[in-house]
Structures are given as C-alpha cells and as structure tokens.
Design a protein around this motif. Structure first.
Motif, PDB file in Angstrom:
ATOM      1  N   ALA A  30      46.613  40.229  41.861  1.00  0.00           N
ATOM      2  CA  ALA A  30      47.133  41.210  42.819  1.00  0.00           C
ATOM      3  C   ALA A  30      48.022  40.480  43.816  1.00  0.00           C
ATOM      4  N   PRO A  31      48.936  41.203  44.474  1.00  0.00           N
ATOM      5  CA  PRO A  31      49.820  40.533  45.444  1.00  0.00           C
ATOM      6  C   PRO A  31      49.016  39.861  46.555  1.00  0.00           C
ATOM      7  N   ARG A  32      47.920  40.498  46.940  1.00  0.00           N
ATOM      8  CA  ARG A  32      47.030  39.907  47.963  1.00  0.00           C
ATOM      9  C   ARG A  32      45.616  40.392  47.702  1.00  0.00           C
ATOM     10  N   SER A  41      46.586  48.180  44.125  1.00  0.00           N
ATOM     11  CA  SER A  41      47.015  48.062  42.730  1.00  0.00           C
ATOM     12  C   SER A  41      47.257  46.598  42.394  1.00  0.00           C
ATOM     13  N   GLY A  42      46.668  46.160  41.267  1.00  0.00           N
ATOM     14  CA  GLY A  42      46.883  44.793  40.816  1.00  0.00           C
ATOM     15  C   GLY A  42      48.005  44.744  39.795  1.00  0.00           C
ATOM     16  N   ALA A 114      49.348  33.921  46.381  1.00  0.00           N
ATOM     17  CA  ALA A 114      49.302  32.596  47.012  1.00  0.00           C
ATOM     18  C   ALA A 114      48.238  31.721  46.341  1.00  0.00           C
ATOM     19  N   SER A 115      47.731  32.183  45.162  1.00  0.00           N
ATOM     20  CA  SER A 115      46.693  31.460  44.402  1.00  0.00           C
ATOM     21  C   SER A 115      45.362  31.385  45.135  1.00  0.00           C
ATOM     22  N   GLN A 116      45.185  32.197  46.179  1.00  0.00           N
ATOM     23  CA  GLN A 116      43.857  32.315  46.790  1.00  0.00           C
ATOM     24  C   GLN A 116      43.020  33.206  45.884  1.00  0.00           C
TER      25      GLN A 116
END
Ligand code: ATP
Length: 315
Positions: A30-32, A41-42, A114-116
């Motif tokens: 997902a964007p975040r 929404s993913g 951001a790969s979190q």
C-alpha cells in the motif's frame, strides 16, 4: 543422476532437523500503512510460504543438507500448500502434524512505499507443537547431525527439543527469535550455538548492541550467563562470533540489498547445513554469510534463498 552419484551425494550431505514454525505470509502493499479504523486501497497482494522454521528448513535443504522438520499446520488449504512446499524442497515432513480445528499460522504483512511494514502474526497450529511431539519424533532427532530451533513454537517444546538433542549427542542451534525477555539460564547451556540478531542479543544480554564492538561485549556477557558459542548477526555489518576464547568480527559481504527479509533464516539454515556435513565453524559461518548476502539481493523470504551451487559459484 545415477544411483552411484546419488548415494555418494547423500553420504556427503549432513542431516539437519528443524523444530519450528510454518506460516503463510499474506503480503499486501500500500502507499502507506493504514491508521487505526481507516480503510485504505492497496496495490498488490501475494501469499508466500514463511515462518522461521519453514524458512530455515528450506535454507538448509537448498544449501546442501538432508532436512526433516517437526511442526504443525491446520487442516486447511494454507497447510496443504506449506506441506507440499516442504516436499517440493525434498524436506521430510513426517514430523509436521496436520491439526483439525486450528488454522495454519499466518503472518499478515503490510508494506508501504517507504518499505516500512506492519506485521500481525497469528500462530494458529504452531501453538499446538507440544513437547509430546518431540518424544513422538525422537527418531528424527536420532537421525540428525544438527538440530535447529527458533522461538515461534511454544518455548517448553523448544527446550525439550534442545535437551533431547543434546542428550542424544547432537549439535544444537538456537536462533532466539522472536524474544521479548531474557531466557532462563538453563536454556542457554542447551544450545551449542546461540544465534541472535543485534536486537535479540540486546534483549538476552541486557547490553545495547549498536556496533560490532557492542556485539563483542554482549557475546562475552551471554557466555558469562551460560551460553556456549555465540554468533550475533549484525545485518550488513556481518556478525560477531564467540566460539573460542576471543570474539571475531566477520564483516558483511558488500552487496546491493533490495529486501533483507529472511537473511537471518538463510544464515541459520546455511550455517547448520555446513556444520552437519562436517565443515569447520569458520567455514560454516562463511557459507551462511555468503548465502544470506545473496538472499538480500532478491525479493521475498523463501524465494530469495539461494542454492549451494549459486553460493559456490560466487566464492
Ligand atoms: P531477518 O529477521 O530479516 O531474517 P535478522 O535480523 O535475523 O534478519 P541479520 O542480522 O539482518 O538477521 O542478517 C543475518 C546475516 O545476513 C548477517 O550476519 C549478514 O551476514 C547477512 N546480511 C544481512 N543483511 C545484509 C546486507 N545488507 N548485506 C550483506 N549481508 C547481509
């Protein structure tokens, strides 16, 4: 491969038994990360075989060992897929129970741009692996050279497995992950090799680990607490070992990392596979590190774990 070559290969292969978890990773991007109560929404979704036990079993098998596993799945489609996956890797799954009325373990993972990530693990059938399973499958322990445990199945089962393996003269490896509090002192002595990462080493030793120098101090502290041999993995900074009198820093192999998931599992599986076929500890560390360095250059957990020929061709 003809019968002569095949039996020759089996003679040089060591036997590794993994006692641990099998999870299906449900990975959404997902964007975040969503906020509490928010619906977002993913972009993509994938189901990927995982669990530290399963990952380490696959790593040991791809890196040259004959592997068996003690664990459990539910009697559901994820369990079917995970057991078939072990079989496809040539892993003996006779010690993996199929448990009715319990779901197969899952890890629900959301990764943002951001790969979190945010991860929810529901152990399900992994929680049903009791010390009775260790007694029931003593033949698998007897057949092993090296027995490897993590902490994603009940802790009394891990302790029973380590104790039983040591009593039978096997080499024992404990990757103490995940861990949220120091382990009982008696446990540390049941592992011939304790392999924490830096966070786990800090939790177990009480010494913050932010550098190889800190890791040397933490390893000595763990030895003073009863651990025999300690290998503290430090991500891209490699690892610190304490197997003789002195600590040794093995620098990380320089690579362009794209996804470090399962680096630790690849290291543990590769280290165990090499020890099982009679390699020195030094060579087993090098093999584990080289394999883990390749794994971080590829996406995913089990899909990223290399085969022995890939590691040897880069040595
Ligand atoms: P994970 O939980 O993602 O499986 P971990 O925290 O248990 O990993 P790490 O300490 O991150 O384990 O990594 C294990 C080993 O993998 C390290 O000792 C090192 O040899 C290798 N490794 C990890 N990350 C890198 C990297 N970025 N570059 C080179 N080698 C790496």
């Amino acid at each position: 491969m003809n019968a002569v070559n095949s039996s020759k290969e089996e003679q040089t292969q060591g036997h590794v038994l993994i006692v641990g978890s099998l999870n299906m990773d449900l990975v959404g991007r997902a964007p975040r990360l969503p906020k509490p109560g928010e619906t977002l929404s993913g972009t993509t979704f994938a189901t990927i075989a995982g669990g530290k036990g399963g990952n380490q079993a696959v790593a040991a098998a791809r890196l040259g060992a004959k592997v068996a596993m003690i664990g459990a799945t539910g009697a559901d489609s994820y369990g079917d897929i995970l057991r078939a996956g072990l079989a496809a890797e040539g892993i003996d799954g006779s010690g993996v129970a199929t448990v009715a009325n319990v779901a197969t373990g899952v890890a629900m993972i959301i990764v943002d741009d951001a790969s979190q990530n945010a991860i929810l693990i529901i152990p399900g059938a992994n929680g049903t692996v009791t010390p009775a399973a260790i007694s029931q499958h003593e033949a698998l322990i007897r057949a092993a050279d090296v027995v490897v445990c993590q902490l994603e199945v009940p802790h009394d089962t891990v302790f029973a497995a380590l104790q039983s393996a040591r009593r039978l003269g096997k080499v024992t490896v404990l990757n103490p992950a995940p861990v949220s509090a120091p382990l009982p002192v008696a446990w540390l002595a049941e592992a011939d090799y304790l392999i924490p990462n830096e966070i786990e080493a800090a939790t177990l030793s009480g010494i913050p680990v932010d550098s190889p120098q800190d890791a040397c101090i933490a390893a000595q502290r763990l030895r003073a607490m009863g651990a025999r041999n300690v290998l503290i993995t430090l991500g891209s900074r490699g690892l610190v070992s304490l197997t003789g009198e002195d600590t040794v820093h093995y620098p990380g192999t320089p690579v362009k990392a794209v996804d470090t998931t399962a680096a630790g599992d690849t290291f543990a599986g590769g280290f165990a596979a090499a020890l099982a076929r009679g390699a020195t500890v030094h060579d087993a560390i090098l093999l584990g590190q080289r394999a883990a360095a390749i794994s971080v250059t590829r996406a995913g957990a089990q899909p990223s774990i290399p085969y022995l020929h890939e590691v040897e061709s880069q040595a």
